[in-house]
Structures are given as C-alpha cells and as structure tokens.
Write a protein that holds these residues in place. Structure first.
Motif, PDB file in Angstrom:
ATOM      1  N   PHE A 187       0.824  -1.204   0.000  1.00 30.35           N
ATOM      2  CA  PHE A 187       0.000   0.000   0.000  1.00 30.35           C
ATOM      3  C   PHE A 187       0.865   1.264   0.000  1.00 30.35           C
ATOM      4  O   PHE A 187       0.469   2.287  -0.554  1.00 30.35           O
ATOM      5  N   ALA A 188       2.042   1.166   0.601  1.00 27.54           N
ATOM      6  CA  ALA A 188       2.957   2.305   0.564  1.00 27.54           C
ATOM      7  C   ALA A 188       3.527   2.501  -0.834  1.00 27.54           C
ATOM      8  O   ALA A 188       3.935   3.608  -1.195  1.00 27.54           O
ATOM      9  N   ALA A 189       3.532   1.432  -1.635  1.00 28.26           N
ATOM     10  CA  ALA A 189       4.176   1.487  -2.951  1.00 28.26           C
ATOM     11  C   ALA A 189       3.207   1.750  -4.098  1.00 28.26           C
ATOM     12  O   ALA A 189       3.645   1.841  -5.246  1.00 28.26           O
ATOM     13  N   VAL A 190       1.908   1.853  -3.833  1.00 26.60           N
ATOM     14  CA  VAL A 190       0.948   1.988  -4.930  1.00 26.60           C
ATOM     15  C   VAL A 190       1.173   3.284  -5.698  1.00 26.60           C
ATOM     16  O   VAL A 190       1.588   4.303  -5.135  1.00 26.60           O
ATOM     17  N   THR A 191       0.877   3.221  -6.984  1.00 26.59           N
ATOM     18  CA  THR A 191       1.049   4.391  -7.834  1.00 26.59           C
ATOM     19  C   THR A 191      -0.176   5.293  -7.836  1.00 26.59           C
ATOM     20  O   THR A 191      -0.082   6.475  -8.176  1.00 26.59           O
ATOM     21  N   GLY A 192      -1.351   4.718  -7.491  1.00 24.69           N
ATOM     22  CA  GLY A 192      -2.563   5.527  -7.436  1.00 24.69           C
ATOM     23  C   GLY A 192      -3.041   5.997  -8.795  1.00 24.69           C
ATOM     24  O   GLY A 192      -3.502   7.133  -8.955  1.00 24.69           O
ATOM     25  N   GLU A 193      -2.969   5.109  -9.793  1.00 22.17           N
ATOM     26  CA  GLU A 193      -3.399   5.460 -11.151  1.00 22.17           C
ATOM     27  C   GLU A 193      -4.919   5.337 -11.261  1.00 22.17           C
ATOM     28  O   GLU A 193      -5.457   4.412 -11.868  1.00 22.17           O
ATOM     29  N   ARG A 194      -5.618   6.288 -10.709  1.00 20.66           N
ATOM     30  CA  ARG A 194      -7.071   6.230 -10.648  1.00 20.66           C
ATOM     31  C   ARG A 194      -7.705   6.333 -12.042  1.00 20.66           C
ATOM     32  O   ARG A 194      -8.610   5.573 -12.379  1.00 20.66           O
ATOM     33  N   THR A 195      -7.232   7.246 -12.847  1.00 19.51           N
ATOM     34  CA  THR A 195      -7.824   7.444 -14.170  1.00 19.51           C
ATOM     35  C   THR A 195      -7.576   6.230 -15.062  1.00 19.51           C
ATOM     36  O   THR A 195      -8.494   5.741 -15.740  1.00 19.51           O
ATOM     37  N   ALA A 196      -6.355   5.718 -15.051  1.00 22.06           N
ATOM     38  CA  ALA A 196      -6.022   4.556 -15.881  1.00 22.06           C
ATOM     39  C   ALA A 196      -6.842   3.342 -15.461  1.00 22.06           C
ATOM     40  O   ALA A 196      -7.301   2.561 -16.316  1.00 22.06           O
ATOM     41  N   PHE A 197      -7.050   3.166 -14.173  1.00 28.99           N
ATOM     42  CA  PHE A 197      -7.848   2.045 -13.687  1.00 28.99           C
ATOM     43  C   PHE A 197      -9.271   2.143 -14.234  1.00 28.99           C
ATOM     44  O   PHE A 197      -9.831   1.158 -14.730  1.00 28.99           O
ATOM     45  N   ARG A 198      -9.870   3.302 -14.159  1.00 33.77           N
ATOM     46  CA  ARG A 198     -11.236   3.469 -14.640  1.00 33.77           C
ATOM     47  C   ARG A 198     -11.329   3.236 -16.151  1.00 33.77           C
ATOM     48  O   ARG A 198     -12.252   2.572 -16.631  1.00 33.77           O
ATOM     49  N   ARG A 199     -10.384   3.780 -16.875  1.00 30.71           N
ATOM     50  CA  ARG A 199     -10.402   3.586 -18.326  1.00 30.71           C
ATOM     51  C   ARG A 199     -10.250   2.120 -18.695  1.00 30.71           C
ATOM     52  O   ARG A 199     -10.839   1.651 -19.679  1.00 30.71           O
ATOM     53  N   SER A 200      -9.466   1.379 -17.935  1.00 35.71           N
ATOM     54  CA  SER A 200      -9.282  -0.046 -18.218  1.00 35.71           C
ATOM     55  C   SER A 200     -10.584  -0.824 -18.054  1.00 35.71           C
ATOM     56  O   SER A 200     -10.738  -1.909 -18.625  1.00 35.71           O
ATOM     57  N   LEU A 201     -11.505  -0.278 -17.291  1.00 32.46           N
ATOM     58  CA  LEU A 201     -12.798  -0.929 -17.071  1.00 32.46           C
ATOM     59  C   LEU A 201     -13.918  -0.293 -17.886  1.00 32.46           C
ATOM     60  O   LEU A 201     -15.088  -0.645 -17.721  1.00 32.46           O
ATOM     61  N   GLY A 202     -13.563   0.645 -18.757  1.00 33.67           N
ATOM     62  CA  GLY A 202     -14.575   1.306 -19.562  1.00 33.67           C
ATOM     63  C   GLY A 202     -15.448   2.251 -18.765  1.00 33.67           C
ATOM     64  O   GLY A 202     -16.625   2.456 -19.093  1.00 33.67           O
ATOM     65  N   LEU A 203     -14.882   2.863 -17.727  1.00 28.58           N
ATOM     66  CA  LEU A 203     -15.621   3.790 -16.868  1.00 28.58           C
ATOM     67  C   LEU A 203     -15.151   5.215 -17.122  1.00 28.58           C
ATOM     68  O   LEU A 203     -14.045   5.443 -17.619  1.00 28.58           O
ATOM     69  N   PRO A 205     -13.420   8.641 -16.420  1.00 31.48           N
ATOM     70  CA  PRO A 205     -12.164   8.824 -15.682  1.00 31.48           C
ATOM     71  C   PRO A 205     -12.340   9.413 -14.290  1.00 31.48           C
ATOM     72  O   PRO A 205     -11.452   9.255 -13.451  1.00 31.48           O
ATOM     73  N   ASP A 206     -13.465  10.074 -14.032  1.00 31.22           N
ATOM     74  CA  ASP A 206     -13.684  10.667 -12.711  1.00 31.22           C
ATOM     75  C   ASP A 206     -14.830   9.996 -11.957  1.00 31.22           C
ATOM     76  O   ASP A 206     -15.339  10.551 -10.978  1.00 31.22           O
TER      77      ASP A 206
END
Length: 387
Positions: A187-203, A205-206
C-alpha cells in the motif's frame, strides 16, 4: 540458548489458497524469513486439495501435507492426521478451525506434543454437518475438547476469543488475542493510477467507485452492495461499483444488478493479484456483513484504510480492525440501502482520509508485522529445545 532449534510446528488449515487465514500464515512465514527468524512450519491441509499458495509456502521452506482422506470420512481422517503427528514428531500442533479444532486435538491424544494451540478466526461455530441434531450435540462437545486439551486458546480479535470461550472467564495465562499482521509495503508502494484504472474498465475517468473486495459469499453479503449502489446513484449519478473477488453469489450479484438496471455501472473483476492498486483507485469500501455472527477480523477493512478509503460497514463488523482516524460509518442492514447511500454521501463530502496517517497508525498497532510475528511465535514457545 546456543544450539537451540525452533519448535517444529504443524499448522492444520483447510487448504493453502486465497482464504484469509491461510494467506495470513503464508504472509507471516515470508516475513519471518525476511527477518531471519528461525521457524520450522508444516501445513496439514485438511481438505486434501491443492491450493494456489502451495508453491509459495514450499519455496519459503515449509512442508505442505494434504490429508489423504477427506475430512468428511471422520474416523479415517483422524487416523491419517494422527499418523502424521506421530511420524513427524511435532513440538506444536496449531489448529486453525475454531470448534472443528477439537477433532484435530482428539487425533493428538496421548502423543508427546509439547504444546497444543487452538486458534479461532471466525464466529460461525461450524461443525461441518447439515444435521441440526448433530450440531446441537457436537458444538458443546467440541468446545469442551478445545478448552480442555489446548495449552493455548488464541483468537484474531477480542470478540472471537470471547465467542469461543462462550461466557467462561479469560485466563491470561492460556487465553490470548493474536492480531493478524498486515503488510503495509504494497500500500505504501501503490502508484494511485485512478484514471487509468477506470479507463481499463470502460468507466468515466472521474467516476466515484464503490468497492467490494473479497469472497462473494453469503457471509459477506455482496448482493446488498448492489442495492446500495442503486440508492447511491440516485444521489451521485456518476457512481459505479467494482467487485473484486469471487464466490457462490456471483450469479446473484449479476441478477440483482440487472434487476435494478445497474449493469452499466457495475464491474465484476474476479480475483485480483493487485488489490492494493484496485483499492487505491476506489473511493469507498463496503462490507455489509450479516449482523450475526460477527466478522472474526476484517483484514480487508484494515487494507482499505491503508488505501485511503472511506468505509461503509455493517454492525456485523466490529471495531477491532479500525485504526485511529478511520473515516467509517457502521450501519444496521435493517436501515436499508438508502441510509447506507446517505452515509456514503456524508463521507464523500469530506476529504479522503490520509493513507500516510493510516500507515503510521498501523505501525503503532498490534497489527504491525514485527509485533504480530513475535506474538505469533510466542504461541509456540516451549522450553529450549535441544538441537
């Protein structure tokens, strides 16, 4: 003492798979190896099935032994376990199946085992029989065996310990709470790519994400999370739900999603190996656990705090896994999905909780990896063993 060796421990588990108990044990074994702590652990898998963590445990130096007979063949199972206990000359028998641990203890009767440990992880008091009559007979019988034969009775939370004791007073010399060690590093090492995660699921970005992570089974109640999402979208139309996990209720979740017209806002991911990244990309974590029996200890609840999530928890989740500063609401399931959605909106209005504060709180808690490992190893402590 110079020349002393570590106790030879046999952990009796279900199978080394994704389940919380087994995952925790393998995690603690890995931490012991990193710290150079001498441990000699074997895992006896009562279900007799290969698990996804077998190779990991063996690579860490543990032996993985699968029962040659199914646990349902009671007498044959007991004979097989007793034969392994006798053959292996174990110093410690550590049983991880709550009341069923009484069966494992019974198999060890008369053998020269230095310490017997019963470890409670849940409060469902399962005795592996569908017969109500047999359950009524076996529960008190197995409880008495556990409490009489175990040198140490441990549990993963105070309420889990009290449930196993069933009204008996705690003996500080024999009865222990041993919290799970939670590894903060991922958890200390996560990149926090919130937008990329959503786009990967077709959601979008916000899109605000409501996350359910874990087994999709009745004791986790994932279907209720769909109801909460539907209510939440009447308040925050952009909200979506992500389910990271698998289980018997996957089809029921899909059916409820379709019935409520939420198919476009729900994603079922199955089991993921990147849960820290998934959590860190979400906004709320939801666990609508049934009120009875209580959750033994919610590892995912701790992890969600390390990921900086707002928590929506039922009254079936105790305060034990909550760290200081948690942004949480504990609600009755009877309050209904609208009340849960209102709580989500209240949490949403505030700034997301600090991940660093949660990491700091974990380091000062009994769930700190070093503290938890030392506490776990103390359950196995014997007089110095000759090399």
């Amino acid at each position: 003492m110079a020349g002393a060796r570590p106790p030879k421990v046999l952990h009796v588990v279900g199978m080394l798979d994704r389940w919380a108990v087994e995952a925790w044990l393998v995690r603690m074994l890995a931490h012991a190896r990193r710290r150079g702590e001498p441990v000699d652990w074997s895992f006896y898998c009562a279900f007799g099935l290969p698990g996804s963590r077998d190779a990991e445990a063996e690579a860490l130096g543990a032996r993985v032994i699968r029962s040659p007979v199914p646990i349902g063949s009671k007498l044959a199972f007991v004979r097989a376990l007793r034969a392994e206990l006798d053959r292996g000359r174990y110093d410690v028998l550590h049983c991880h199946h709550d009341l069923i641990s009484g069966v494992y203890l019974g198999a060890s009767t008369g053998l020269p085992i230095g310490r017997r440990v019963v470890h409670a992880h849940n409060l469902d008091e399962s005795v592996l029989t569908p017969s109500a009559v047999k359950q009524a007979v076996l529960r008190p019988t197995l409880r008495r065996v556990c409490l009489a034969m175990a040198d140490v009775v441990a549990a993963n939370s105070p309420h889990a310990l009290d449930a196993l004791l069933a009204g008996r007073p705690r003996d500080p010399l024999r009865h222990r709470v041993n919290y799970y060690g939670i590894d903060p590093a991922p958890f200390a090492a996560v990149t926090g790519e919130r937008t990329a995660f959503r786009r990967s699921l077709g959601l979008a970005p916000d899109a605000p994400v409501l996350l359910f992570a874990g087994r999709m089974t009745p004791e986790k109640n994932p279907v209720f999370a769909v109801d909460v999402l539907a209510a939440l979208r009447r308040r925050i139309p952009e909200a979506v739900a992500v389910f990271a996990g698998a289980g018997d209720l996957e089809a029921a979740v899909r059916e409820r999603t379709a019935a409520l017209g939420q198919a476009d806002a729900v994603r079922l991911l199955g089991w993921r190996s990147d849960i820290p990244e998934v959590m860190s990309a979400a906004d709320w974590f939801i666990l609508p656990h049934p009120h009875e029996p209580l959750e033994g200890f919610g590892i995912a609840v701790v992890e969600a705090q390390l990921a900086g999530l707002r928590l929506l928890l039922s009254l079936g989740v105790s305060d034990a896994p909550l760290l200081p500063g948690a942004a949480a609401r504990r609600l009755s399931l009877d309050a209904g999905a609208d009340a849960w959605a209102d709580a989500a909106v209240e949490l949403w209005r505030d700034r997301a909780p600090s991940r660093q504060a949660a990491l700091d709180a974990l380091a000062a808690s009994p769930m700190d990896m070093d503290f938890a490992l030392a506490d776990l190893m103390s359950l196995h402590r014997l007089e110095a063993l000759a090399a």
